[in-house]
Design a protein around this motif. Structure first.
Motif, PDB file in Angstrom:
ATOM      1  N   PRO A 138      87.060 -74.243  38.120  1.00  0.00           N
ATOM      2  CA  PRO A 138      86.747 -74.293  36.691  1.00  0.00           C
ATOM      3  C   PRO A 138      86.880 -72.906  36.063  1.00  0.00           C
ATOM      4  O   PRO A 138      86.508 -71.899  36.662  1.00  0.00           O
ATOM      5  N   GLY A 139      87.454 -72.872  34.873  1.00  0.00           N
ATOM      6  CA  GLY A 139      87.535 -71.616  34.143  1.00  0.00           C
ATOM      7  C   GLY A 139      88.714 -70.743  34.476  1.00  0.00           C
ATOM      8  O   GLY A 139      88.829 -69.625  33.949  1.00  0.00           O
ATOM      9  N   ALA A 140      89.614 -71.220  35.335  1.00  0.00           N
ATOM     10  CA  ALA A 140      90.784 -70.417  35.689  1.00  0.00           C
ATOM     11  C   ALA A 140      91.804 -70.359  34.560  1.00  0.00           C
ATOM     12  O   ALA A 140      92.713 -69.531  34.580  1.00  0.00           O
ATOM     13  N   GLY A 141      91.671 -71.266  33.592  1.00  0.00           N
ATOM     14  CA  GLY A 141      92.582 -71.250  32.445  1.00  0.00           C
ATOM     15  C   GLY A 141      93.693 -72.262  32.509  1.00  0.00           C
ATOM     16  O   GLY A 141      94.721 -72.106  31.834  1.00  0.00           O
ATOM     17  N   LYS A 142      93.497 -73.349  33.287  1.00  0.00           N
ATOM     18  CA  LYS A 142      94.545 -74.363  33.396  1.00  0.00           C
ATOM     19  C   LYS A 142      94.935 -74.936  32.045  1.00  0.00           C
ATOM     20  O   LYS A 142      96.121 -75.077  31.735  1.00  0.00           O
ATOM     21  N   THR A 143      93.949 -75.309  31.243  1.00  0.00           N
ATOM     22  CA  THR A 143      94.254 -75.991  29.986  1.00  0.00           C
ATOM     23  C   THR A 143      94.955 -75.066  29.005  1.00  0.00           C
ATOM     24  O   THR A 143      95.933 -75.464  28.354  1.00  0.00           O
ATOM     25  N   THR A 144      94.496 -73.835  28.900  1.00  0.00           N
ATOM     26  CA  THR A 144      95.167 -72.880  28.005  1.00  0.00           C
ATOM     27  C   THR A 144      96.587 -72.628  28.473  1.00  0.00           C
ATOM     28  O   THR A 144      97.525 -72.580  27.661  1.00  0.00           O
ATOM     29  N   LEU A 145      96.767 -72.479  29.778  1.00  0.00           N
ATOM     30  CA  LEU A 145      98.108 -72.300  30.323  1.00  0.00           C
ATOM     31  C   LEU A 145      98.970 -73.526  30.075  1.00  0.00           C
ATOM     32  O   LEU A 145     100.156 -73.413  29.725  1.00  0.00           O
ATOM     33  N   LEU A 146      98.366 -74.690  30.202  1.00  0.00           N
ATOM     34  CA  LEU A 146      99.099 -75.928  29.948  1.00  0.00           C
ATOM     35  C   LEU A 146      99.479 -76.046  28.479  1.00  0.00           C
ATOM     36  O   LEU A 146     100.583 -76.520  28.156  1.00  0.00           O
ATOM     37  N   GLU A 147      98.612 -75.620  27.592  1.00  0.00           N
ATOM     38  CA  GLU A 147      98.949 -75.631  26.168  1.00  0.00           C
ATOM     39  C   GLU A 147     100.197 -74.799  25.902  1.00  0.00           C
ATOM     40  O   GLU A 147     101.113 -75.234  25.181  1.00  0.00           O
ATOM     41  N   GLU A 148     100.238 -73.597  26.457  1.00  0.00           N
ATOM     42  CA  GLU A 148     101.400 -72.727  26.253  1.00  0.00           C
ATOM     43  C   GLU A 148     102.648 -73.310  26.907  1.00  0.00           C
ATOM     44  O   GLU A 148     103.757 -73.170  26.396  1.00  0.00           O
ATOM     45  N   THR A 149     102.445 -73.985  28.023  1.00  0.00           N
ATOM     46  CA  THR A 149     103.569 -74.619  28.718  1.00  0.00           C
ATOM     47  C   THR A 149     104.138 -75.761  27.887  1.00  0.00           C
ATOM     48  O   THR A 149     105.366 -75.905  27.749  1.00  0.00           O
ATOM     49  N   VAL A 150     103.260 -76.566  27.320  1.00  0.00           N
ATOM     50  CA  VAL A 150     103.710 -77.668  26.458  1.00  0.00           C
ATOM     51  C   VAL A 150     104.461 -77.138  25.249  1.00  0.00           C
ATOM     52  O   VAL A 150     105.525 -77.654  24.865  1.00  0.00           O
ATOM     53  N   LYS A 151     103.940 -76.086  24.642  1.00  0.00           N
ATOM     54  CA  LYS A 151     104.622 -75.488  23.486  1.00  0.00           C
ATOM     55  C   LYS A 151     106.037 -75.047  23.848  1.00  0.00           C
ATOM     56  O   LYS A 151     106.981 -75.258  23.084  1.00  0.00           O
ATOM     57  N   ALA A 152     106.181 -74.437  25.008  1.00  0.00           N
ATOM     58  CA  ALA A 152     107.489 -73.904  25.416  1.00  0.00           C
ATOM     59  C   ALA A 152     108.456 -75.010  25.822  1.00  0.00           C
ATOM     60  O   ALA A 152     109.652 -74.943  25.515  1.00  0.00           O
ATOM     61  N   LEU A 153     107.958 -76.031  26.501  1.00  0.00           N
ATOM     62  CA  LEU A 153     108.849 -77.050  27.053  1.00  0.00           C
ATOM     63  C   LEU A 153     109.156 -78.191  26.088  1.00  0.00           C
ATOM     64  O   LEU A 153     110.196 -78.842  26.211  1.00  0.00           O
TER      65      LEU A 153
END
Length: 219
Positions: A38-53
């Motif tokens: 928990p708290g590693a930043g998966k969701t924030t990283l996933l948000e940026e990934t979705v934006k890029a892809l």
């Protein structure tokens, strides 16, 4: 009293995982199972990934949490389809949970499906969800001890995203040591330093996903 179990407790899960895998293969959908504490930043990283892809690919996301739809709502706000699984205390997703959500997607219209697993460095790695790839997200604030302390997670994943590298100047984390520990546990794995906040290293992660998708589409 000693109780002997002659049946693999993961048998039902593995049957469901194969069901999922067949669906993903037939639709040529790339599926990536993302795990972390928990708290590693998966969701924030996933948000940026979705934006890029999402400029090139049709993206779907399965979100796993004990409760709430907070993370799924964050993904939906970006225009991607997201389905929430609440485990109500369970420490991981299993293949049957994933199978039950797949009716919410038209997989023929999903190029890449991300599964954001429940935050936990122990249980999730042992469950096959039918995905093609398992990756782990580790964050700089967690410290250098997580890879050697939780070897099963890193043995079973092929990529580690080291998130929050923008904090390296302020925290006692040594990247070469992390790479050395990872290589000792899993020589086939690789580590990509990233920052979801500053976008550092994000291109390398996106390239990895695109190469994985190209390989999936050829099968």
């Amino acid at each position: 009293m000693k109780v002997t179990l002659n049946t693999n407790v993961l048998t039902n899960n593995n049957v469901a995982a194969q069901y999922n895998r067949d669906l993903f293969t037939n639709s040529k959908t790339l599926v990536i199972n993302m795990m972390s504490s928990p708290g590693a930043g998966k969701t924030t990283l996933l948000e940026e990934t979705v934006k890029a892809l999402s400029k090139k690919y049709r993206i779907g996301v399965i979100e796993g949490d004990l409760s709430t739809e907070i993370d799924a709502d964050r993904i939906r706000a970006l225009g991607a389809q997201a389905v929430q699984i609440n485990t109500h205390g369970g420490c991981h997703l299993d293949a049957r949970m994933v199978a039950a959500t797949l009716q919410e997607f038209n997989l023929d219209e999903i190029d890449i499906l991300f599964i954001e697993n429940v935050g936990n460095l122990v249980c999730p790695s042992g469950y096959d969800l039918g995905q093609q790839h398992k990756i782990a997200v580790l964050s700089v604030p967690e410290g250098n001890d997580k890879i050697p302390k939780y070897p099963q997670m890193f043995m079973r994943t092929e990529l580690v995203l080291l998130n929050k590298v923008d904090l390296l100047p302020y925290l006692d984390f040594d990247v070469p040591t992390a790479i050395e520990d990872l290589t000792a546990i899993n020589p086939e794995s690789k580590l990509i330093p990233v920052s979801a906040r500053t976008k550092e290293g994000l291109d390398n992660w996106i390239t990895w996903v695109e190469e994985a998708y190209a390989s999936c589409a050829k099968q």
